[in-house]
Design a protein around this motif. Structure first.
Motif, PDB file in Angstrom:
ATOM      1  N   MET A   1       4.245 -12.554 -22.687  1.00 30.69           N
ATOM      2  CA  MET A   1       3.749 -13.372 -21.599  1.00 30.69           C
ATOM      3  C   MET A   1       2.345 -12.948 -21.219  1.00 30.69           C
ATOM      4  N   ARG A   2       1.533 -13.938 -20.856  1.00 29.04           N
ATOM      5  CA  ARG A   2       0.174 -13.636 -20.448  1.00 29.04           C
ATOM      6  C   ARG A   2       0.151 -13.217 -18.990  1.00 29.04           C
ATOM      7  N   PRO A   3      -0.664 -12.221 -18.615  1.00 30.10           N
ATOM      8  CA  PRO A   3      -0.798 -11.888 -17.205  1.00 30.10           C
ATOM      9  C   PRO A   3      -1.353 -13.075 -16.440  1.00 30.10           C
ATOM     10  N   GLU A   4      -0.884 -13.254 -15.214  1.00 27.92           N
ATOM     11  CA  GLU A   4      -1.364 -14.363 -14.405  1.00 27.92           C
ATOM     12  C   GLU A   4      -2.752 -14.078 -13.876  1.00 27.92           C
ATOM     13  N   LYS A   5      -3.554 -15.130 -13.828  1.00 28.17           N
ATOM     14  CA  LYS A   5      -4.880 -15.004 -13.247  1.00 28.17           C
ATOM     15  C   LYS A   5      -4.822 -15.496 -11.813  1.00 28.17           C
ATOM     16  N   ASN A   6      -5.623 -14.920 -10.979  1.00 26.74           N
ATOM     17  CA  ASN A   6      -5.733 -15.306  -9.565  1.00 26.74           C
ATOM     18  C   ASN A   6      -4.452 -15.110  -8.777  1.00 26.74           C
ATOM     19  N   SER A   7      -3.502 -14.315  -9.280  1.00 23.16           N
ATOM     20  CA  SER A   7      -2.289 -14.060  -8.522  1.00 23.16           C
ATOM     21  C   SER A   7      -2.470 -12.904  -7.549  1.00 23.16           C
ATOM     22  N   VAL A   8      -3.410 -12.007  -7.871  1.00 26.59           N
ATOM     23  CA  VAL A   8      -3.653 -10.863  -7.012  1.00 26.59           C
ATOM     24  C   VAL A   8      -4.951 -11.092  -6.274  1.00 26.59           C
ATOM     25  N   LEU A   9      -4.885 -11.105  -4.953  1.00 26.00           N
ATOM     26  CA  LEU A   9      -6.082 -11.325  -4.164  1.00 26.00           C
ATOM     27  C   LEU A   9      -6.914 -10.061  -4.061  1.00 26.00           C
ATOM     28  N   ALA A  10      -6.248  -8.913  -4.036  1.00 30.47           N
ATOM     29  CA  ALA A  10      -6.960  -7.638  -3.958  1.00 30.47           C
ATOM     30  C   ALA A  10      -6.025  -6.546  -4.423  1.00 30.47           C
ATOM     31  N   VAL A  11      -6.586  -5.490  -4.955  1.00 30.31           N
ATOM     32  CA  VAL A  11      -5.804  -4.307  -5.311  1.00 30.31           C
ATOM     33  C   VAL A  11      -6.311  -3.187  -4.427  1.00 30.31           C
ATOM     34  N   THR A  12      -5.432  -2.614  -3.652  1.00 26.18           N
ATOM     35  CA  THR A  12      -5.816  -1.585  -2.711  1.00 26.18           C
ATOM     36  C   THR A  12      -5.181  -0.273  -3.097  1.00 26.18           C
ATOM     37  N   PRO A  13      -5.963   0.737  -3.417  1.00 25.27           N
ATOM     38  CA  PRO A  13      -5.377   2.026  -3.747  1.00 25.27           C
ATOM     39  C   PRO A  13      -4.822   2.701  -2.516  1.00 25.27           C
ATOM     40  N   GLY A  14      -4.000   3.713  -2.731  1.00 31.28           N
ATOM     41  CA  GLY A  14      -3.477   4.468  -1.591  1.00 31.28           C
ATOM     42  C   GLY A  14      -2.070   4.044  -1.244  1.00 31.28           C
ATOM     43  N   PRO A  15      -1.488   4.642  -0.213  1.00 26.71           N
ATOM     44  CA  PRO A  15      -0.104   4.378   0.140  1.00 26.71           C
ATOM     45  C   PRO A  15       0.111   2.966   0.672  1.00 26.71           C
ATOM     46  N   ALA A  16       1.285   2.438   0.391  1.00 26.60           N
ATOM     47  CA  ALA A  16       1.632   1.106   0.895  1.00 26.60           C
ATOM     48  C   ALA A  16       1.866   1.169   2.387  1.00 26.60           C
ATOM     49  N   ALA A  17       1.556   0.083   3.070  1.00 26.77           N
ATOM     50  CA  ALA A  17       1.754   0.064   4.519  1.00 26.77           C
ATOM     51  C   ALA A  17       2.094  -1.340   4.969  1.00 26.77           C
ATOM     52  N   GLY A  18       2.718  -1.451   6.136  1.00 25.91           N
ATOM     53  CA  GLY A  18       2.994  -2.747   6.749  1.00 25.91           C
ATOM     54  C   GLY A  18       3.828  -3.651   5.882  1.00 25.91           C
ATOM     55  N   VAL A  19       3.448  -4.916   5.855  1.00 24.21           N
ATOM     56  CA  VAL A  19       4.210  -5.924   5.116  1.00 24.21           C
ATOM     57  C   VAL A  19       4.183  -5.629   3.624  1.00 24.21           C
ATOM     58  N   ARG A  20       3.040  -5.200   3.107  1.00 23.75           N
ATOM     59  CA  ARG A  20       2.949  -4.895   1.679  1.00 23.75           C
ATOM     60  C   ARG A  20       3.958  -3.807   1.301  1.00 23.75           C
ATOM     61  N   GLY A  21       4.086  -2.788   2.149  1.00 26.41           N
ATOM     62  CA  GLY A  21       5.064  -1.732   1.904  1.00 26.41           C
ATOM     63  C   GLY A  21       6.490  -2.239   1.993  1.00 26.41           C
ATOM     64  N   ALA A  22       6.740  -3.148   2.949  1.00 24.29           N
ATOM     65  CA  ALA A  22       8.080  -3.731   3.085  1.00 24.29           C
ATOM     66  C   ALA A  22       8.445  -4.538   1.850  1.00 24.29           C
ATOM     67  N   ILE A  23       7.491  -5.351   1.360  1.00 22.42           N
ATOM     68  CA  ILE A  23       7.739  -6.144   0.150  1.00 22.42           C
ATOM     69  C   ILE A  23       8.027  -5.218  -1.024  1.00 22.42           C
ATOM     70  N   ALA A  24       7.231  -4.154  -1.159  1.00 20.67           N
ATOM     71  CA  ALA A  24       7.423  -3.201  -2.261  1.00 20.67           C
ATOM     72  C   ALA A  24       8.830  -2.627  -2.235  1.00 20.67           C
ATOM     73  N   GLY A  25       9.269  -2.151  -1.081  1.00 19.55           N
ATOM     74  CA  GLY A  25      10.605  -1.560  -0.976  1.00 19.55           C
ATOM     75  C   GLY A  25      11.715  -2.567  -1.184  1.00 19.55           C
ATOM     76  N   ASN A  26      11.574  -3.747  -0.571  1.00 21.39           N
ATOM     77  CA  ASN A  26      12.605  -4.780  -0.702  1.00 21.39           C
ATOM     78  C   ASN A  26      12.734  -5.257  -2.145  1.00 21.39           C
ATOM     79  N   LEU A  27      11.590  -5.428  -2.817  1.00 18.05           N
ATOM     80  CA  LEU A  27      11.602  -5.889  -4.210  1.00 18.05           C
ATOM     81  C   LEU A  27      12.267  -4.853  -5.114  1.00 18.05           C
ATOM     82  N   ARG A  28      11.836  -3.618  -5.025  1.00 19.43           N
ATOM     83  CA  ARG A  28      12.386  -2.578  -5.905  1.00 19.43           C
ATOM     84  C   ARG A  28      13.875  -2.368  -5.657  1.00 19.43           C
ATOM     85  N   ARG A  29      14.268  -2.292  -4.379  1.00 17.99           N
ATOM     86  CA  ARG A  29      15.680  -2.091  -4.027  1.00 17.99           C
ATOM     87  C   ARG A  29      16.548  -3.214  -4.583  1.00 17.99           C
ATOM     88  N   THR A  30      16.104  -4.447  -4.375  1.00 21.32           N
ATOM     89  CA  THR A  30      16.905  -5.598  -4.802  1.00 21.32           C
ATOM     90  C   THR A  30      16.922  -5.727  -6.318  1.00 21.32           C
TER      91      THR A  30
END
Length: 197
Positions: A1-30
């Protein structure tokens, strides 16, 4: 599969926080609970493995479309995938919260939740000799009221009940109802719960 273009608005290094962190945990757990590998989830959704991995690490800002596809593949709603779980108490101090005047009644909204525990908690201040606006909240809704101070009568076309300080009532809120005060005003807490239908 080809990587999607324009799917990522920004890549932010460092620890996850807020909603982004919640999505990360919910996605991985599920994903792990459903037994999917990152590759299998990528195939199901059409989202690249790299992007799914970035979302799970909390370093990507995926589009709503991508999150909706991932949620659907995991059997989640968009709200469930993006829900921020409380890690500690959420406190609203006196004088905080959104206050709205409806006629002579002042209502301060305290808490509301859009997920499967749909409810709304509010504090109402009714001056003496006041009749609130008639209201109904839809099929299956239930209203709980607790009188903090003063006294109030709750009325529908079928019944009325007088409540004093420390009294509480629960009733079907799909019926039109009003709160009526006499010579004493009233402060009342109301909790509305709504049907999922």
């Amino acid at each position: 599969m080809r990587p999607e273009k324009n799917s990522v608005l920004a890549v932010t290094p460092g620890p996850a926080a807020g909603v982004r962190g919640a999505i990360a945990g919910n996605l991985r757990r599920t994903r792990l609970a459903r037994g999917f590998s990152v590759r299998e989830l990528a195939e199901l959704t059409g989202v690249s493995k790299a992007l799914i991995s970035q979302i799970e690490r909390g370093v990507a800002n995926p589009t709503i479309e991508v999150l909706t596809r991932v949620a659907h593949a995991l059997g989640l709603t968009f709200a469930e995938l993006t829900r921020v779980h409380l890690t500690g108490p959420e406190v609203i101090r006196r004088g905080e919260g959104t206050t709205v005047a409806v006629g002579e009644t002042t209502v301060r909204s305290l808490f509301a939740a859009p997920d499967r525990r749909r409810f709304e908690l509010a504090e109402g201040d009714l001056p003496p000799m006041t009749r609130s606006t008639k209201s109904a909240h839809g099929p299956g809704s239930v209203e709980h009221a607790y009188v903090v101070s003063g006294e109030v009568t709750v009325e529908t076309s079928a019944w009325s009940v007088c409540l004093d300080e420390g009294d509480a009532v629960r009733f079907a809120a799909e019926l039109d109802h009003v709160y009526v005060t006499g010579e004493r005003g009233c402060r009342v807490l109301t909790l509305l719960s709504f049907s999922e239908d």
